[in-house]
Design an enzyme around this catalytic site. Structure first.
Site, short mmCIF file in Angstrom:
data_model
loop_
_atom_site.label_atom_id
_atom_site.label_comp_id
_atom_site.label_asym_id
_atom_site.label_seq_id
_atom_site.Cartn_x
_atom_site.Cartn_y
_atom_site.Cartn_z
CB SER A 85 -0.10 -8.25 -1.07
OG SER A 85 -0.95 -9.01 -0.34
CD GLU A 109 -11.95 5.39 2.40
OE1 GLU A 109 -11.98 6.57 1.92
OE2 GLU A 109 -11.38 4.72 1.49
CE LYS A 132 -4.28 -1.55 1.77
NZ LYS A 132 -4.13 -3.00 2.21
C1 LIG Z 1 -5.17 -4.14 1.59
C2 LIG Z 1 -4.10 -5.10 1.38
C3 LIG Z 1 -4.63 -6.11 0.34
C4 LIG Z 1 -5.97 -6.03 -0.41
O1 LIG Z 1 -5.73 -4.45 -1.21
P1 LIG Z 1 -5.53 -4.67 -2.84
O2 LIG Z 1 -6.00 -3.23 -3.11
O3 LIG Z 1 -6.47 -5.89 -3.35
O4 LIG Z 1 -4.22 -5.05 -2.96
C5 LIG Z 1 -3.42 -7.39 0.02
N1 LIG Z 1 -2.77 -7.52 0.73
C6 LIG Z 1 -2.53 -6.64 1.79
C7 LIG Z 1 -1.15 -7.27 2.71
C8 LIG Z 1 -2.98 -5.46 2.30
O5 LIG Z 1 -2.75 -4.66 3.19
#
Ligand SMILES: *Cc1c(COP(=O)(O)O)cnc(C)c1O
Length: 408
Positions: A386, A121, A99
């Site tokens: 992610s 938000e 993010k």
């Molecule tokens: C917020 C988050 C997601 C989901 O958000 P996307 O916009 O679909 O990428 C996925 N993995 C992590 C670690 C997150 O913090």
């Protein structure tokens, strides 16, 4: 596979009005139409401005710690079969997830536009923490709207945001969760748009956000494609990523759309396929409007968004980025479901076999790779990891202990 049609996809889409086929657009209150137009124009100019590009590059390198590496899961791959599993380590970003890629971009945009405050938000607090980090870096004020129910559930993230200097504003109407927080953030923005900018947390919302967030996240795919070729001498056979709003997935996918690589987005299957048990908007949703854009939506017969569930709080959103809806209809990307238990099995497998504690969100994508390996596939798969799982361990320990029931 129709990958050859996608050579100029990111240039052609979205259209000037923010459409990916029938999805996207900007459904706004009249007062905000010129405001979003101003953001669109500023972004178009800045995305070609050498100072802006260089500053973002420097931030990525020296503040975020990019490029993030690719890791070959040798032990896990060997244990499961022939398929070689690779991870793009977005969990190694500063703040522990992807993010920050778009939050630093949005913060830099705010600075270049002369804004003094960023508004957003947050649901689970992950977007709030990443944005509060960007605000501190750029010296901007930061107001984060958060439902009272979420504030009670996500104490550590609330503390983090406050330590980083952000104001966390409790939202006490309705169900007191993410949807109400979005409404309140928009209301505040209506009053403060001259000095503030609204920063969205994924490839969702009105145009230009799905495009901007995708572009800021595309660094994942650009790096990964080069790194993967360097490591293996070729392109991955398959790539996959979890899809909540869809930003980490779009970031990875965008670089591979014109390649013969198979692309799979993983939706949260929760505990079942009945309404309220999952958050698989691409698989089970129908075309509809939410939060100012058109996409696939889990909705009831009154067109109200339905309740959703996933063990990963970052994945439980009743809609999805419009570009994913378009990529699904075009057949270029396939979307598969991984449920809570399969994700948890992958979580413990990655801990024990690779020494990596993943976010539960990311574990959904790892689980899909493990499924392919067990089905006897060979070749290789690149998974977008992610985020890291430190934020999840207290919850997991309470519910599953150290995971004795998950042996692979
Ligand atoms: C917020 C988050 C997601 C989901 O958000 P996307 O916009 O679909 O990428 C996925 N993995 C992590 C670690 C997150 O913090």
């Amino acid at each position: 596979m129709n990958h050859k049609n996608f050579e100029n996809h990111s240039k052609n889409f979205p259209t000037k009005d923010g459409y990916f086929g029938e999805y996207g657009g900007a459904f706004l209150p009249p007062e905000l139409i010129p405001v979003f137009k101003e953001i669109t124009e500023a972004y178009q100019e800045l995305s070609n401005n050498a100072d802006f590009i260089n500053e973002l590059r420097t931030i990525r390198k020296n503040f975020q710690g990019r490029p993030t590496p690719i890791h070959h899961c040798r032990r896990l791959s060997k244990k499961l079969g022939k398929l070689q599993i690779y991870l793009k380590r977005e969990d190694l970003n500063h703040t522990g997830a992807h993010k920050i890629n778009h939050c630093m971009g949005e913060g830099l945009l705010a600075k270049y536009m002369g804004k003094t405050k960023i508004i957003a938000e947050t649901g689970a607090g992950q977007h709030g923490v990443a944005l509060a980090t960007a605000a501190a870096y750029f010296g901007l004020e930061c107001d984060i709207y958060m439902g009272e129910v979420d504030i009670a559930k996500q104490h550590p993230n609330v503390v983090r945001m406050k330590m980083l200097g952000a104001q966390v504003i409790p939202v006490s109407h309705g169900l007191k969760t993410l949807k109400e927080a979005v409404d309140s953030a928009f209301e505040a923005y209506l009053k403060e748009y001259k000095t503030a900018i609204y920063c969205i947390g994924s490839v969702v919302g009105p145009h230009p956000f799905p495009m901007m967030v995708r572009d800021f996240q595309s660094v994942i795919g650009t790096e990964a494609r080069m790194q993967f070729m360097e490591i293996t001498g070729g392109l991955p056979d398959k790539i996959c990523a979890c899809v909540g709003g869809g930003s980490n997935a779009m970031g990875l996918f965008s670089a591979f759309l014109a390649d013969p690589t198979e692309i799979i987005g993983i939706e949260p299957g929760g505990t079942g396929s009945n309404p309220g048990e999952h958050a698989a908007s691409l698989t089970h949703g129908t075309s509809g409007l939410l939060h100012g854009f058109k996409s696939l939506l889990l909705q009831d017969d009154k067109n109200e968004p339905m309740p959703v569930h996933s063990i990963a709080s970052g994945l439980d959103y009743p809609s999805v980025g419009p570009e994913h809806a378009f990529l699904k209809d075009s057949g270029r990307v396939n979307y598969e479901i991984v449920d809570d238990e399969e994700a948890m099995e992958a979580f413990f497998a990655l801990c024990r076999y690779e020494g990596i504690i993943p976010a539960i969100e990311s574990s959904h994508a790892v689980a899909y790779a493990m499924r392919c390996a067990r089905a006897g596939e060979f070749g290789n798969i690149l998974v977008n990891l992610s985020g890291r799982g430190d934020k999840d361990i207290d919850y997991i320990y309470e519910k599953y202990g150290t995971g004795a029931k998950f042996t692979i």
